[in-house]
Design a protein around this motif. Sequence first.
Motif, PDB file in Angstrom:
ATOM      1  N   ASN A 306       5.503  -0.967   5.000  1.00  0.00           N
ATOM      2  CA  ASN A 306       5.276  -0.640   3.418  1.00  0.00           C
ATOM      3  C   ASN A 306       4.009  -0.168   3.073  1.00  0.00           C
ATOM      4  N   THR A 307       3.725   0.158   1.821  1.00  0.00           N
ATOM      5  CA  THR A 307       2.288   0.344   1.325  1.00  0.00           C
ATOM      6  C   THR A 307       1.406  -0.400   0.325  1.00  0.00           C
ATOM      7  N   TYR A 308       1.954  -1.639   0.755  1.00  0.00           N
ATOM      8  CA  TYR A 308       1.219  -2.811  -0.149  1.00  0.00           C
ATOM      9  C   TYR A 308       0.296  -3.342   0.856  1.00  0.00           C
ATOM     10  N   LEU A 309      -0.924  -2.441   0.613  1.00  0.00           N
ATOM     11  CA  LEU A 309      -2.051  -2.794   1.528  1.00  0.00           C
ATOM     12  C   LEU A 309      -3.349  -2.691   0.800  1.00  0.00           C
ATOM     13  N   GLY A 310      -3.369  -2.734  -0.303  1.00  0.00           N
ATOM     14  CA  GLY A 310      -4.872  -2.714  -1.234  1.00  0.00           C
ATOM     15  C   GLY A 310      -5.011  -4.051  -1.796  1.00  0.00           C
ATOM     16  N   TYR A 311      -5.719  -4.074  -2.968  1.00  0.00           N
ATOM     17  CA  TYR A 311      -6.359  -5.147  -3.942  1.00  0.00           C
ATOM     18  C   TYR A 311      -4.949  -6.225  -4.107  1.00  0.00           C
ATOM     19  N   PHE A 361      -0.586   1.683  -1.780  1.00  0.00           N
ATOM     20  CA  PHE A 361      -1.555   2.828  -1.552  1.00  0.00           C
ATOM     21  C   PHE A 361      -0.882   4.203  -1.467  1.00  0.00           C
ATOM     22  N   GLY A 362      -1.331   5.351  -2.138  1.00  0.00           N
ATOM     23  CA  GLY A 362      -0.846   6.397  -2.426  1.00  0.00           C
ATOM     24  C   GLY A 362      -0.507   6.733  -3.892  1.00  0.00           C
ATOM     25  N   PRO A 363       0.017   7.759  -4.274  1.00  0.00           N
ATOM     26  CA  PRO A 363       0.238   8.217  -5.713  1.00  0.00           C
ATOM     27  C   PRO A 363       1.411   7.431  -6.248  1.00  0.00           C
ATOM     28  N   ARG A 364       2.186   7.074  -5.718  1.00  0.00           N
ATOM     29  CA  ARG A 364       3.276   6.388  -6.499  1.00  0.00           C
ATOM     30  C   ARG A 364       3.226   4.581  -6.350  1.00  0.00           C
ATOM     31  N   ALA A 365       3.740   4.313  -7.615  1.00  0.00           N
ATOM     32  CA  ALA A 365       3.800   2.944  -7.909  1.00  0.00           C
ATOM     33  C   ALA A 365       5.009   2.536  -7.222  1.00  0.00           C
ATOM     34  N   LEU A 366       5.407   1.502  -6.438  1.00  0.00           N
ATOM     35  CA  LEU A 366       6.588   0.968  -5.853  1.00  0.00           C
ATOM     36  C   LEU A 366       6.966  -0.192  -6.008  1.00  0.00           C
ATOM     37  N   GLY A 367       6.456  -0.807  -7.157  1.00  0.00           N
ATOM     38  CA  GLY A 367       7.074  -2.055  -7.770  1.00  0.00           C
ATOM     39  C   GLY A 367       6.049  -3.206  -7.809  1.00  0.00           C
ATOM     40  N   ASN A 368       4.833  -2.895  -7.281  1.00  0.00           N
ATOM     41  CA  ASN A 368       3.627  -4.044  -7.443  1.00  0.00           C
ATOM     42  C   ASN A 368       2.542  -3.528  -8.432  1.00  0.00           C
ATOM     43  N   ASN A 410      23.847  13.518  -0.573  1.00  0.00           N
ATOM     44  CA  ASN A 410      22.966  13.812   0.580  1.00  0.00           C
ATOM     45  C   ASN A 410      21.959  12.587   0.681  1.00  0.00           C
ATOM     46  N   LYS A 411      22.465  11.347   0.257  1.00  0.00           N
ATOM     47  CA  LYS A 411      21.437  10.262   0.332  1.00  0.00           C
ATOM     48  C   LYS A 411      20.687  10.051   1.543  1.00  0.00           C
ATOM     49  N   LYS A 412      19.489   9.795   1.216  1.00  0.00           N
ATOM     50  CA  LYS A 412      18.682   9.251   2.742  1.00  0.00           C
ATOM     51  C   LYS A 412      17.917   8.021   2.127  1.00  0.00           C
ATOM     52  N   TYR A 413      17.304   7.288   2.979  1.00  0.00           N
ATOM     53  CA  TYR A 413      16.596   6.016   2.729  1.00  0.00           C
ATOM     54  C   TYR A 413      15.074   6.800   2.337  1.00  0.00           C
ATOM     55  N   SER A 414      14.998   6.494   1.262  1.00  0.00           N
ATOM     56  CA  SER A 414      13.601   7.121   0.636  1.00  0.00           C
ATOM     57  C   SER A 414      12.729   6.004  -0.223  1.00  0.00           C
ATOM     58  N   PRO A 415      12.036   5.132   0.439  1.00  0.00           N
ATOM     59  CA  PRO A 415      11.179   3.863   0.222  1.00  0.00           C
ATOM     60  C   PRO A 415      10.043   4.333  -0.599  1.00  0.00           C
ATOM     61  N   TYR A 416       9.474   5.548  -0.440  1.00  0.00           N
ATOM     62  CA  TYR A 416       8.229   6.067  -1.086  1.00  0.00           C
ATOM     63  C   TYR A 416       8.124   7.057  -2.033  1.00  0.00           C
TER      64      TYR A 416
END
Length: 511
Positions: A306-311, A361-368, A410-416
Amino acid sequence: MILGICDGHNSSTSLIDEKKIIYVASEERFTRKKNFRGYPTNSLNYGLNSFVNEKEELSVITVGGQFRKGERLKKLKSLQENLEIPMYYFNHHLCHAASYKLSDFKECLILTIDGGGDGLSSTLSIGNNSGIETIAQSDLIDSVGDFYASITELLGFKPMEDEGKVMSLSSFETNDSKINLDIIDYNEKTKSFKNYLGVIGSESTKALKRILDYSKPNNSYDIQISKFAQSKLEEVVLKILKQFVDETGIKNIVFSGGVAQNVKLNKKIIHQDFVDNLYVPPFTGDEGLSIGSSILCSKKDFDLKNTYLGYKIDNCNVEKIVDLEKNFKIRYIEEKDIPEIIGKLISENKLVCISKGKMEFGPRALGNRSILGRPTKENANKLAKTLKRNSFMPYAPTILDEYSEIYLKNKKYSPYMTMLFDCFKSKKQDIEGTIHVDGTTRAQTLKKEFNETYYNIINFVNDTTKIPAVLNTSFNLHGEPIVCNEMDAINSFKKVGDALLLGNYLIEKIN
């Protein structure tokens, strides 16, 4: 442990150990200046103070981008002298390309496109266990990214920041005739993009203004120009990909660089018959250069869970802050009770701000670091008004992955949130507030192991409303970076939302 630095546009700091990314954060989140350009003092200090116990744990410094001078170079040299370890500089586009190591492809074509860096604006490479072999390049003049940025500036938006607004406008319909001009193209013989304007930056914007006879904002003409820019972008990118898929037989694509944030383009790529799979990293912009440079130095594959890697939000800090606030109702919530309490608020049509755990980390907020609500048109309109956000900019949903094929074609897993999907007509009403005018949605599909608390919140909403999705937009005021720390969350919450989950504290406004 490898310390990665990006000290240019949207600078960042990262720490990598063995095959694991330990920490990475953009400097903008600390300075509160969007796309901050410069030495990442704050993100560097937070990373070193939080994750490095002894100076000897650091083995090397890697730097994304090769060319710099003046104060930028002095600060990097001072850091090296202080840590007394080697420092290596890596080419800008090579750092973008290194993100192929985050995919599960054994061999792939790697396409990088942005405005420019270290003399190049794009590269096409082959990536495999042997490394990266670059087989095509475009220089700074022949920049597809700069063309799109110039269109962005022409329409009155901020170049290198608001390109998503042009992409959004391109989805609207207009009765005006299609613009057909030879401004940017791809040359199969030179294996390079071709900019027929011959200029970039502000000169390119001036030239486009003259050629397109553009004097002031006009809704219909703005849409017409946006459709032209988006169409040209898609056309030239598909040309280069098809040529090299045909030449190499490699059908797995990794796409990085700032232009890879264009999800309409990504959708076009994945739907081509000559493409089997597409991987778009969650940090395609220059913020990813710090990680890319470290990956190049380590030469190992990385498992990005995942990208939960910051503050990280600290309850002790929250306690100190909330004691000073007089206009809030505040209570502590046990971890196990968060899904039900937050899920109930959302089900009751409250807009809930979330600032919990480690920052994405990255341009998207993903729940945190997100603002969550029921995915209704009413909530989309309410947020647009509160955040002073352009009405044509769509919102995105987070959908529980096991239900996503009911909503997404055409669903694909897209967590980001790096992919765009068509929504089934029969399901559009369920998530109306997150559907764009062309029937598409930039969905995050969520598995429990990716973010258990967030998953359980949406699962509670589903049990209550029979809709396994929420509207998810980044927790920030329009034009500001996503919130980072406890004080950022409080300050933004004062202007948006009905409730705030800050760490384990539920904060509600007193009417």
